[in-house]
Design an enzyme around this catalytic site. Structure first.
Site, short mmCIF file in Angstrom:
data_model
loop_
_atom_site.label_atom_id
_atom_site.label_comp_id
_atom_site.label_asym_id
_atom_site.label_seq_id
_atom_site.Cartn_x
_atom_site.Cartn_y
_atom_site.Cartn_z
N ARG A 124 32.33 43.66 89.33
CA ARG A 124 34.04 43.73 89.21
C ARG A 124 34.59 42.74 90.06
O ARG A 124 35.36 43.04 90.93
CB ARG A 124 34.60 45.10 89.43
CG ARG A 124 34.16 45.98 88.22
CD ARG A 124 34.31 47.27 88.16
NE ARG A 124 34.73 48.07 86.75
CZ ARG A 124 35.06 49.05 86.76
NH1 ARG A 124 35.21 49.98 87.55
NH2 ARG A 124 35.41 49.47 85.50
N GLN A 129 36.93 39.46 85.42
CA GLN A 129 37.82 40.56 85.03
C GLN A 129 37.87 40.46 83.46
O GLN A 129 37.88 41.40 82.74
CB GLN A 129 39.21 40.30 85.66
CG GLN A 129 39.42 41.65 86.45
CD GLN A 129 40.75 41.28 87.49
OE1 GLN A 129 41.60 40.34 87.16
NE2 GLN A 129 40.89 42.14 88.53
N ASP A 132 35.30 42.63 81.54
CA ASP A 132 35.38 43.96 81.88
C ASP A 132 35.03 45.10 80.95
O ASP A 132 36.46 45.50 80.79
CB ASP A 132 36.13 44.17 83.30
CG ASP A 132 35.88 45.48 84.01
OD1 ASP A 132 35.15 46.49 83.47
OD2 ASP A 132 36.46 45.85 84.98
N SER A 135 36.26 48.55 81.77
CA SER A 135 37.70 48.79 81.96
C SER A 135 38.33 48.87 80.54
O SER A 135 39.27 49.78 80.25
CB SER A 135 38.22 47.91 82.96
OG SER A 135 37.91 47.95 84.26
N TYR A 228 34.78 51.99 95.03
CA TYR A 228 34.16 53.04 94.26
C TYR A 228 34.34 54.52 95.22
O TYR A 228 34.09 54.31 96.47
CB TYR A 228 32.69 53.14 93.88
CG TYR A 228 32.53 51.98 92.56
CD1 TYR A 228 33.12 52.34 91.22
CD2 TYR A 228 32.02 50.68 92.64
CE1 TYR A 228 33.14 51.48 90.15
CE2 TYR A 228 31.98 49.88 91.69
CZ TYR A 228 32.69 50.28 90.53
OH TYR A 228 32.47 49.58 89.49
P1 NAD Z 1 34.80 55.34 87.76
O1 NAD Z 1 34.77 55.64 86.26
O2 NAD Z 1 33.57 55.33 88.42
O3 NAD Z 1 35.51 56.93 88.28
C1 NAD Z 1 36.87 57.35 87.94
C2 NAD Z 1 37.49 57.75 88.89
O4 NAD Z 1 37.17 59.18 89.59
C3 NAD Z 1 37.58 56.92 90.43
O5 NAD Z 1 38.83 56.57 90.49
C4 NAD Z 1 36.85 57.81 91.30
O6 NAD Z 1 37.49 57.56 92.71
C5 NAD Z 1 37.11 59.07 91.01
N1 NAD Z 1 36.51 60.20 91.58
C6 NAD Z 1 35.23 60.27 91.84
N2 NAD Z 1 34.76 61.67 92.45
C7 NAD Z 1 35.93 62.17 92.28
C8 NAD Z 1 36.27 63.61 92.75
N3 NAD Z 1 35.19 64.46 93.20
N4 NAD Z 1 37.24 64.06 92.71
C9 NAD Z 1 38.36 63.23 92.02
N5 NAD Z 1 38.20 62.10 91.83
C10 NAD Z 1 37.00 61.51 91.75
O7 NAD Z 1 35.96 54.48 88.17
P2 NAD Z 1 36.51 53.27 87.53
O8 NAD Z 1 37.60 53.45 86.56
O9 NAD Z 1 35.62 52.54 86.85
O10 NAD Z 1 37.22 52.54 88.69
C11 NAD Z 1 36.66 52.67 89.93
C12 NAD Z 1 37.61 51.67 90.89
O11 NAD Z 1 37.00 50.14 90.73
C13 NAD Z 1 38.94 51.88 90.84
O12 NAD Z 1 39.27 51.67 92.37
C14 NAD Z 1 39.31 50.65 90.03
O13 NAD Z 1 40.79 50.35 90.58
C15 NAD Z 1 38.14 49.60 90.45
N6 NAD Z 1 38.39 48.57 89.41
C16 NAD Z 1 38.47 47.33 90.10
C17 NAD Z 1 38.41 46.42 88.90
C18 NAD Z 1 38.31 44.95 89.32
O14 NAD Z 1 38.40 44.65 90.18
N7 NAD Z 1 37.84 44.02 88.48
C19 NAD Z 1 38.17 46.70 87.51
C20 NAD Z 1 38.18 47.95 87.29
C21 NAD Z 1 38.25 48.95 88.29
#
Ligand code: NAD
Length: 380
Positions: A124, A129, A132, A135, A228
Site C-alpha cells: 500500500r 494506489q 489497490d 481498497s 494496520y
Molecule cells: P482492514 O480490512 O485490514 O481492517 C479493517 C479495520 O478494522 C481497520 O481499520 C482496523 O484498524 C480495524 N480493526 C482491527 N481490529 C479491530 C478491533 N479489535 N476493533 C475495531 N476495529 C478493528 O483494513 P483496511 O480497510 O484494509 O485499511 C487498513 C489501513 O490501511 C487503514 O489505515 C487505511 O487507511 C490504510 N490504507 C492505506 C492505503 C494506502 O496508503 N494506499 C490504502 C488502503 C488502506
C-alpha cells in the site's frame, strides 16, 4: 510483439464480477495487445459480449480455447484446480489468490510453473494506489453492507416528519473504520441514519468525524506497523468489549469490518451481546470469511437469534458487479502497466518493488514466505 491477455468467465458460485471491462479492453487493444474474452464473461456484471466485440476483443467459446496460448490471464477469484490444469508453463496469472485458504491450488500453480501475482499482496505505497484492488473492492463491500443492513432493518433509517407522526432516525454502528467501514459510514449517513463508529486505530477517529459520524473513543492506541492494527492486550480487550457491547446493544444496524491482516478476525460481538440487542436489530458481518466479528456469524448464512438478524455475506462486492468490475479493471490496467513495457513487450524482470511483493509463485517456487510455510506444513 503483442501480449495475449485472456479474460475468463469466473467459475466460483455467486461471483458476478469480471476482471476486465470493455473500456479497459479497448485501451489494451489500442496499445496493440490481443485480448481474448470468454463468452458471457461479463454478462452477470452487465457487460455483454457485443460490448467486448466492439472494444476489439476476440470472443472465445470455452476456457480451453481461451487459455491456449494465453500469456497473461486476468481473474477476480483465485483459479480453481481445473483452471490451473488448463494453463501452460510460464503463463502469468493475476488476481486475488486468497493463498492462506487455497494452499492446494497454490502448490498446483507452483508445480505447473506458473507466474502468479496476488493482488492482495500489492504493497500500500503511493505508487501502487491505482492498483489497490483490496481498497476498491472494500469500497464496494462497505457500500453494499450499508444497503443490505438498511434493507434487513424493519425501520426507516432517516428521521421523517409526516402527517402520520414523527419517525426517529435509526442508529447504525460501524465497527472497524478502514476502507470498507468508512464507505459504510458514508452510505449510512446519506441514508439519514445516526452513525457511530469504532476502530482500535486512533487515526481513524478523524476520518470518521469528517464523515459526520460519532467516533467511540477508548483510551488506547493500537495502530501497528504500516497503519494496520496490532493485537490488543487482554486488559485492552476487556475494556474494548465493554464499550462496544453497550454501543451494539443500542444500535438498530451494526456493520462490522474489523480485520487484522493474516490473522483470524477479532471477536467483537458475543452471543450474550446479541441477546442484549433489540428485536429487529441487524448485524452485517463483513469479516464472516475470516472468522467473523460476531460469535453467531456463519459465513454465507443468515442467522436469526432472539429477533436479531445476523448476516454473514462472503462476497458483497459481487452484489454491485458493474462498478466493482469497473474499479477492479482499472486496478488491473495499472498493474498490467508494470508487466508490459513501453515497447509493448512482456516484462520478465520482477524486481520492481510492487511486482516483487505481489509475486506469489514463480519458476516452480512459492515466493511469498508465509504461504510457502503454510504449503510446506500441509505437505501439498
Ligand atoms: P482492514 O480490512 O485490514 O481492517 C479493517 C479495520 O478494522 C481497520 O481499520 C482496523 O484498524 C480495524 N480493526 C482491527 N481490529 C479491530 C478491533 N479489535 N476493533 C475495531 N476495529 C478493528 O483494513 P483496511 O480497510 O484494509 O485499511 C487498513 C489501513 O490501511 C487503514 O489505515 C487505511 O487507511 C490504510 N490504507 C492505506 C492505503 C494506502 O496508503 N494506499 C490504502 C488502503 C488502506
Amino acid at each position: 510483439m503483442v501480449v495475449a491477455i485472456a479474460v475468463p468467465k469466473e467459475v466460483v458460485g455467486g461471483e458476478r464480477r469480471v476482471a476486465l471491462v470493455p473500456e479497459v479492453v479497448e485501451k489494451l487493444r489500442k496499445a496493440g495487445h490481443e485480448v481474448r474474452v470468454e463468452r458471457d464473461a461479463g454478462s452477470l456484471a452487465y457487460y455483454p459480449d457485443d460490448a467486448y466485440a466492439r472494444a476489439g476483443a476476440t470472443l472465445v467459446a470455452s476456457p480451453k480455447e481461451l487459455y491456449a496460448g494465453a500469456q497473461i490471464v486476468v481473474k477476480v477469484q483465485p483459479p480453481t484446480r481445473s483452471e490451473v490444469d488448463l494453463l501452460g508453463e510460464g503463463t502469468v496469472v493475476i488476481g486475488f489468490m486468497n493463498a492462506s485458504r487455497n494452499p492446494e491450488v497454490v502448490a498446483r500453480m507452483r508445480d505447473r510453473q506458473l507466474s502468479v501475482f496476488a493482488l492482495e499482496l500489492v504493497p500500500r505505497i503511493t505508487r501502487a494506489q491505482s492498483m489497490d484492488a483490496l481498497s476498491s473492492q472494500a469500497t464496494a463491500g462497505g457500500y453494499m453492507a450499508a444497503i443490505v443492513g438498511a434493507e434487513s432493518c424493519p425501520k426507516f433509517l432517516p428521521m421523517l416528519t409526516t402527517a402520520a407522526g414523527t419517525i426517529r432516525p435509526a442508529t447504525v454502528l460501524i465497527l472497524g473504520a478502514g476502507v470498507a467501514g468508512l464507505m459504510a459510514i458514508a452510505t449510512a449517513k446519506r441514508l439519514g441514519a445516526i452513525v457511530e463508529a469504532y476502530d482500535v486505530r486512533r487515526a481513524a477517529g478523524e476520518q470518521v468525524r469528517s464523515l459526520g459520524a460519532k467516533f467511540l473513543a477508548l483510551e488506547i492506541n493500537a495502530e501497528g506497523e504500516g497503519g494496520y492494527a496490532r493485537e490488543l492486550t487482554p486488559e485492552e480487550k476487556a475494556k474494548e468489549q465493554e464499550m462496544v457491547s453497550a454501543a451494539v446493544a443500542r444500535a438498530d444496524v451494526v456493520i462490522t469490518t474489523a480485520n487484522i491482516p493474516g490473522r483470524k478476525a477479532p471477536r467483537l460481538i458475543s452471543k450474550e451481546t446479541v441477546a442484549r440487542m433489540r428485536p429487529g436489530a441487524v448485524v452485517v458481518d463483513l469479516a464472516a470469511e475470516s472468522g467473523g466479528n460476531c460469535e453467531l456469524t456463519r459465513p454465507g448464512e443468515t442467522i436469526v437469534s432472539s429477533g436479531v438478524t445476523v448476516l454473514g455475506p462472503t462476497n458483497l462486492p459481487a452484489a454491485v458487479p458493474f462498478h466493482a468490475s469497473q474499479m477492479y479493471s482499472k486496478n488491473l490496467q495499472s498493474f498490467l502497466g508494470l508487466l508490459i513495457d513501453a515497447n509493448g513487450q512482456r516484462v520478465t524482470d520482477y524486481s520492481d518493488e510492487i511486482l516483487a511483493a505481489s509475486l506469489l509463485v514463480h519458476a516452480g517456487e512459492i515466493r511469498h514466505a508465509p504461504t510457502r510455510d503454510l504449503v510446506a506444513g500441509g505437505k501439498s
